[in-house]
Design an enzyme around this catalytic site. Sequence first.
Site, PDB file in Angstrom:
ATOM      1  N   THR A  71       0.827  -1.206   0.000  1.00  0.00           N
ATOM      2  CA  THR A  71       0.000   0.000   0.000  1.00  0.00           C
ATOM      3  C   THR A  71       0.859   1.254   0.000  1.00  0.00           C
ATOM      4  O   THR A  71       0.611   2.205  -0.762  1.00  0.00           O
ATOM      5  CB  THR A  71      -0.951  -0.011   1.210  1.00  0.00           C
ATOM      6  OG1 THR A  71      -1.935  -1.030   1.002  1.00  0.00           O
ATOM      7  CG2 THR A  71      -1.638   1.334   1.382  1.00  0.00           C
ATOM      8  N   ASN A 150      -6.125  -8.942  -7.097  1.00  0.00           N
ATOM      9  CA  ASN A 150      -6.114  -9.545  -5.769  1.00  0.00           C
ATOM     10  C   ASN A 150      -7.405 -10.270  -5.413  1.00  0.00           C
ATOM     11  O   ASN A 150      -7.418 -11.090  -4.497  1.00  0.00           O
ATOM     12  CB  ASN A 150      -5.841  -8.458  -4.712  1.00  0.00           C
ATOM     13  CG  ASN A 150      -6.776  -7.280  -4.853  1.00  0.00           C
ATOM     14  OD1 ASN A 150      -6.758  -6.577  -5.864  1.00  0.00           O
ATOM     15  ND2 ASN A 150      -7.610  -7.036  -3.851  1.00  0.00           N
ATOM     16  N   GLN A 179       0.467  -9.211  -5.930  1.00  0.00           N
ATOM     17  CA  GLN A 179      -0.086 -10.565  -6.005  1.00  0.00           C
ATOM     18  C   GLN A 179       0.620 -11.461  -7.023  1.00  0.00           C
ATOM     19  O   GLN A 179       0.306 -12.650  -7.095  1.00  0.00           O
ATOM     20  CB  GLN A 179      -1.578 -10.498  -6.347  1.00  0.00           C
ATOM     21  CG  GLN A 179      -2.430  -9.888  -5.264  1.00  0.00           C
ATOM     22  CD  GLN A 179      -2.531 -10.743  -4.003  1.00  0.00           C
ATOM     23  OE1 GLN A 179      -2.150 -11.915  -3.992  1.00  0.00           O
ATOM     24  NE2 GLN A 179      -3.037 -10.164  -2.937  1.00  0.00           N
ATOM     25  N   SER A 199       5.179  -6.751  -1.854  1.00  0.00           N
ATOM     26  CA  SER A 199       4.990  -6.821  -0.401  1.00  0.00           C
ATOM     27  C   SER A 199       5.496  -8.152   0.125  1.00  0.00           C
ATOM     28  O   SER A 199       5.149  -9.214  -0.413  1.00  0.00           O
ATOM     29  CB  SER A 199       3.509  -6.645  -0.055  1.00  0.00           C
ATOM     30  OG  SER A 199       3.309  -6.679   1.333  1.00  0.00           O
ATOM     31  N   HIS A 201       4.883  -9.835   2.938  1.00  0.00           N
ATOM     32  CA  HIS A 201       4.003 -10.794   3.612  1.00  0.00           C
ATOM     33  C   HIS A 201       3.103 -11.554   2.647  1.00  0.00           C
ATOM     34  O   HIS A 201       2.348 -12.444   3.062  1.00  0.00           O
ATOM     35  CB  HIS A 201       3.182 -10.095   4.710  1.00  0.00           C
ATOM     36  CG  HIS A 201       2.018  -9.309   4.237  1.00  0.00           C
ATOM     37  ND1 HIS A 201       0.722  -9.737   4.363  1.00  0.00           N
ATOM     38  CD2 HIS A 201       1.943  -8.090   3.655  1.00  0.00           C
ATOM     39  CE1 HIS A 201      -0.102  -8.829   3.881  1.00  0.00           C
ATOM     40  NE2 HIS A 201       0.615  -7.814   3.442  1.00  0.00           N
ATOM     41  N   THR A 237      14.126   5.541  10.425  1.00  0.00           N
ATOM     42  CA  THR A 237      15.035   4.421  10.658  1.00  0.00           C
ATOM     43  C   THR A 237      14.501   3.147  10.016  1.00  0.00           C
ATOM     44  O   THR A 237      13.355   2.757  10.247  1.00  0.00           O
ATOM     45  CB  THR A 237      15.228   4.194  12.168  1.00  0.00           C
ATOM     46  OG1 THR A 237      15.719   5.396  12.753  1.00  0.00           O
ATOM     47  CG2 THR A 237      16.223   3.068  12.422  1.00  0.00           C
ATOM     48  N   CYS A 328      -8.356  -5.487   2.567  1.00  0.00           N
ATOM     49  CA  CYS A 328      -8.499  -4.064   2.903  1.00  0.00           C
ATOM     50  C   CYS A 328      -9.950  -3.611   2.871  1.00  0.00           C
ATOM     51  O   CYS A 328     -10.286  -2.567   3.428  1.00  0.00           O
ATOM     52  CB  CYS A 328      -7.676  -3.219   1.931  1.00  0.00           C
ATOM     53  SG  CYS A 328      -5.908  -3.555   1.990  1.00  0.00           S
TER      54      CYS A 328
END
Length: 387
Positions: A71, A150, A179, A199, A201, A237, A328
């Site tokens: 995102t 997705n 995806q 992404s 994950h 950071t 989402c």
Amino acid sequence: MYYFDHAASTPPHEEVIRTMAEVMAKHYANPSSLHRGGHEAGNLLERARSVIASVFRGTEPKEWIFTSGGTESNNIAITGAARASSKRGKHIITTAVEHPSVYDTCLALEREGFKVTILPVNSDGIVSIEVLEQALTDETILVSVMHVNNETGAVQPIREIGELLKQHRSTIFHVDGVQSVGKLPIDLQSCGIDLFSASAHKVNGPRGVGLLYVRAGVILEPLYHGGSQERGQRPGTENVAGIVAAAKAFRMALESQPERAERMYALRERLLACISEIPELIVNGVIDHSAGVAAPNIVNFSYPGMKPEVIVHMLEKHRVLASTKSACSSKSDDPSRVLLAMGASRERAASGIRISFGDEHGAAELEWLCRMLHMVVQKLKPLERKE
């Protein structure tokens, strides 16, 4: 539990968990610090960047930015490119089936004064090259089209779009690849992609880590301020442990992609055969994947007249975890925007169920899923809403 919601998030590999824990324990210094600890953490960060560049062949480490996820990558790419290019034009093109992080970002830019063209898709959820070509103007500064949808797994013609945009050198091409990474092959260079989001994950890596490829020469106006990290695009950071673990997950996913796709396509065919035996269920999107327009790991179907959350909760009682639309948007009662764009009725679009496979799935897991689908539908038939 039988977890069939990999399009929402994936369980991290054991090796990824171990890597993250080791780095957290040993390399906790700020990678921007001048002392030895900071230097070591910074080296790990740049090594991870080099790993990413090596698995996405033809790219350079300096072209990769680490973010908090897909995102954020989409927001940085789209908003940053649009604002940086606004003096050349203010026209953006996207599609009606994009993830909310793309679709809503484009609508936000429209409120800033940009002109946004939202392209329609066919009943399979795929955009037409001809329609895109007709939408292009001299003012078009950005085209954003996802690789794999997705919700339905529809595969957009990314290579063909890239070829078309090579004739429009001033138009930036962004692809949401969240995806597709690890499921389908992707060559950023040959496809002419300027910006690419991913992404961790979604590929058995940690949450909170994303990638953004920014081709050398592409200028983005920063969304955030307060530091020079990540080329000034994502100050703050860096999550060194998460980034190092994510690099391992991406490397594993891309190296095993061909084998994974072959195995998942077989699972997809079995599930589609199962659904065809249940008259109440209707598949949304592409059935035959031989043309290369369906991802191997996602199947979407509807039970018109039935609320999808009822099906999801009944499946969960029998140890099957599935989902409705995008994670989402899954808590919204609205019909799926994606299915509506594909021409589905509101009733059908409001009853979509998504099954998405992972590395742990084989024939036994699919047989259990099929048995549970048959059983759940039989139990729900008396409750159907006739509207």
